[in-house]
Scaffold this motif. Sequence first.
Motif, PDB file in Angstrom:
ATOM      1  N   LEU A  37      52.788   6.032 -14.091  1.00  0.00           N
ATOM      2  CA  LEU A  37      52.683   5.035 -13.028  1.00  0.00           C
ATOM      3  C   LEU A  37      53.304   5.566 -11.737  1.00  0.00           C
ATOM      4  N   GLU A  38      54.447   6.219 -11.848  1.00  0.00           N
ATOM      5  CA  GLU A  38      55.110   6.810 -10.676  1.00  0.00           C
ATOM      6  C   GLU A  38      54.220   7.841  -9.995  1.00  0.00           C
ATOM      7  N   GLU A  39      53.618   8.710 -10.793  1.00  0.00           N
ATOM      8  CA  GLU A  39      52.752   9.757 -10.253  1.00  0.00           C
ATOM      9  C   GLU A  39      51.540   9.147  -9.544  1.00  0.00           C
ATOM     10  N   THR A  40      50.957   8.130 -10.149  1.00  0.00           N
ATOM     11  CA  THR A  40      49.770   7.483  -9.585  1.00  0.00           C
ATOM     12  C   THR A  40      50.089   6.793  -8.264  1.00  0.00           C
ATOM     13  N   ILE A  41      51.196   6.041  -8.243  1.00  0.00           N
ATOM     14  CA  ILE A  41      51.571   5.316  -7.030  1.00  0.00           C
ATOM     15  C   ILE A  41      51.977   6.277  -5.922  1.00  0.00           C
ATOM     16  N   THR A  42      52.684   7.340  -6.270  1.00  0.00           N
ATOM     17  CA  THR A  42      53.098   8.325  -5.267  1.00  0.00           C
ATOM     18  C   THR A  42      51.887   8.926  -4.562  1.00  0.00           C
ATOM     19  N   THR A  43      50.881   9.314  -5.327  1.00  0.00           N
ATOM     20  CA  THR A  43      49.657   9.872  -4.747  1.00  0.00           C
ATOM     21  C   THR A  43      48.929   8.834  -3.898  1.00  0.00           C
ATOM     22  N   LEU A  44      48.816   7.632  -4.418  1.00  0.00           N
ATOM     23  CA  LEU A  44      48.123   6.551  -3.716  1.00  0.00           C
ATOM     24  C   LEU A  44      48.790   6.234  -2.386  1.00  0.00           C
ATOM     25  N   TYR A  45      50.116   6.109  -2.423  1.00  0.00           N
ATOM     26  CA  TYR A  45      50.830   5.725  -1.203  1.00  0.00           C
ATOM     27  C   TYR A  45      50.912   6.875  -0.205  1.00  0.00           C
ATOM     28  N   GLY A 216      41.499   3.628  -4.431  1.00  0.00           N
ATOM     29  CA  GLY A 216      42.311   2.810  -5.323  1.00  0.00           C
ATOM     30  C   GLY A 216      42.441   3.437  -6.702  1.00  0.00           C
ATOM     31  N   ALA A 217      43.436   2.943  -7.460  1.00  0.00           N
ATOM     32  CA  ALA A 217      43.756   3.588  -8.739  1.00  0.00           C
ATOM     33  C   ALA A 217      44.021   2.561  -9.829  1.00  0.00           C
ATOM     34  N   MET A 218      44.017   3.051 -11.060  1.00  0.00           N
ATOM     35  CA  MET A 218      44.343   2.225 -12.228  1.00  0.00           C
ATOM     36  C   MET A 218      45.243   3.002 -13.175  1.00  0.00           C
ATOM     37  N   VAL A 219      46.186   2.284 -13.786  1.00  0.00           N
ATOM     38  CA  VAL A 219      46.981   2.828 -14.888  1.00  0.00           C
ATOM     39  C   VAL A 219      46.814   1.870 -16.061  1.00  0.00           C
ATOM     40  N   LEU A 220      46.264   2.377 -17.161  1.00  0.00           N
ATOM     41  CA  LEU A 220      45.940   1.559 -18.325  1.00  0.00           C
ATOM     42  C   LEU A 220      46.686   2.078 -19.550  1.00  0.00           C
ATOM     43  N   LYS A 355      54.484   6.349 -43.666  1.00  0.00           N
ATOM     44  CA  LYS A 355      55.052   6.193 -42.327  1.00  0.00           C
ATOM     45  C   LYS A 355      54.126   5.289 -41.521  1.00  0.00           C
ATOM     46  N   LEU A 356      54.662   4.181 -41.014  1.00  0.00           N
ATOM     47  CA  LEU A 356      53.858   3.231 -40.249  1.00  0.00           C
ATOM     48  C   LEU A 356      53.962   3.571 -38.760  1.00  0.00           C
ATOM     49  N   GLU A 357      52.859   4.084 -38.222  1.00  0.00           N
ATOM     50  CA  GLU A 357      52.823   4.499 -36.821  1.00  0.00           C
ATOM     51  C   GLU A 357      51.538   4.007 -36.173  1.00  0.00           C
ATOM     52  N   SER A 358      51.577   3.906 -34.850  1.00  0.00           N
ATOM     53  CA  SER A 358      50.378   3.545 -34.096  1.00  0.00           C
ATOM     54  C   SER A 358      50.223   4.501 -32.920  1.00  0.00           C
ATOM     55  N   ALA A 359      48.994   4.605 -32.436  1.00  0.00           N
ATOM     56  CA  ALA A 359      48.692   5.463 -31.294  1.00  0.00           C
ATOM     57  C   ALA A 359      48.439   4.599 -30.062  1.00  0.00           C
ATOM     58  N   THR A 360      48.980   5.021 -28.933  1.00  0.00           N
ATOM     59  CA  THR A 360      48.778   4.314 -27.671  1.00  0.00           C
ATOM     60  C   THR A 360      48.172   5.278 -26.653  1.00  0.00           C
ATOM     61  N   LEU A 361      47.101   4.851 -26.000  1.00  0.00           N
ATOM     62  CA  LEU A 361      46.462   5.649 -24.961  1.00  0.00           C
ATOM     63  C   LEU A 361      47.033   5.270 -23.603  1.00  0.00           C
ATOM     64  N   MET A 362      47.312   6.267 -22.773  1.00  0.00           N
ATOM     65  CA  MET A 362      47.801   6.055 -21.423  1.00  0.00           C
ATOM     66  C   MET A 362      46.866   6.796 -20.460  1.00  0.00           C
ATOM     67  N   ILE A 363      46.268   6.071 -19.519  1.00  0.00           N
ATOM     68  CA  ILE A 363      45.246   6.654 -18.658  1.00  0.00           C
ATOM     69  C   ILE A 363      45.540   6.338 -17.202  1.00  0.00           C
ATOM     70  N   SER A 364      45.453   7.355 -16.362  1.00  0.00           N
ATOM     71  CA  SER A 364      45.518   7.187 -14.899  1.00  0.00           C
ATOM     72  C   SER A 364      44.165   7.582 -14.339  1.00  0.00           C
ATOM     73  N   MET A 365      43.559   6.675 -13.561  1.00  0.00           N
ATOM     74  CA  MET A 365      42.236   6.910 -12.996  1.00  0.00           C
ATOM     75  C   MET A 365      42.213   6.544 -11.511  1.00  0.00           C
TER      76      MET A 365
END
Length: 369
Positions: A37-45, A216-220, A355-365
């Motif tokens: 999120l920091e990287e995305t906002i820095t570029t945007l601003y 404009g940008a998105m962080v999902l 082992k109980l684990e889950s996967a989370t996707l993080m996307i900057s567009m």
Amino acid sequence: MDSFGASMHMNGGKGERSYANNSSLQKKLMLKAKPMLEETITTLYRDYSPNCMKVADLGCSVGPNTLLVTSNIIDIVDIVCTRLNREPPTFQFYLNDLFGNDFNTIFKSLPDFYTRLVEDKGHKFGSCFINATPGSFHGRLFPSNSINLFHSSNSLHWLSQDPLLGLTREAESLNKGNCHIVSTSPPAVYKAYLKQFQEDFKLFLKSRSEELVPGGAMVLVFLGKNETPRRTGWELISLILNDMFLEGLIEEEKLDSFNIPVYEPTIAEIRHVIQEEGSFFVQRLEILISPWDEGINECGDYYFLDGNIRRAEYMAKHARAIIEPLLSAKFGADIINELFIRYQKKLVQLMEVEKLESATLMISMTKNA
């Protein structure tokens, strides 16, 4: 609003079983996505320096995490402004979720939020306005070219409707006795879930591309899966509901007409939809593997319990806060306590062998020119 939409929300309020008090796992995931999120906002601003920074948080839910996102974005912009020697912008935040979301609890927390903001940043920091925008993010929410940044965390794995809705009776019966994708589900069930996700995500991207300003940008951030097969909490709920049906505790008709509207896509499936829709360029796409009890150390309520019992209670409370309204609307409130007692016991058993684990996707567009 139909009954499906009315029950698609987390447990409201501030009680023991509320999402507000059982969302520390989601908070940990949001904090792990903060560098992106920091990287995305820095570029945007840096590239556009809007005088009014318009940000929409999609699927904001309720509780401390809602305003944590707002606070994080303000902090990031403040640091960027200082670094670039620019005046801070006015902020306009739009908090979005479905109509059944507990917006009133959010509104009641705003006075304290504004007070802390002034104390932290000072009166010179600029204005901050926060509004609610109820509605489905599977479609348009804002005027064209009006939003600088979209953020969404722990929401986009939710589908717009039952993925098996509209199939023939023969096709629906393929997953009989189950309400999600389980290990014994035939390929047709998987394909139906994938098809619904593809349609929903494509419409989501199209809507956001129209609403974003140029550049404009998105962080999902949302649940996904990688090459390693993993058990899901949705599968576990499905298996327990089937057990309760076999014991005569829930009706067959209700179980056979219910499917949990959640799909956890792979990276390849995500990239395929993004490329096919064509409005966005992926800046970064990462996958994070986390234990189901991520964030438990922030919850002192569980320290008096031993080992796996402590972890199982934590995970069961978090699952209940997420899906209780949907389950209650279908099966009635009377079965909920029994369901999550069984869920907790099953977790204790499973932790002994896997082992109980889950996967989370993080996307900057960013929006294509």
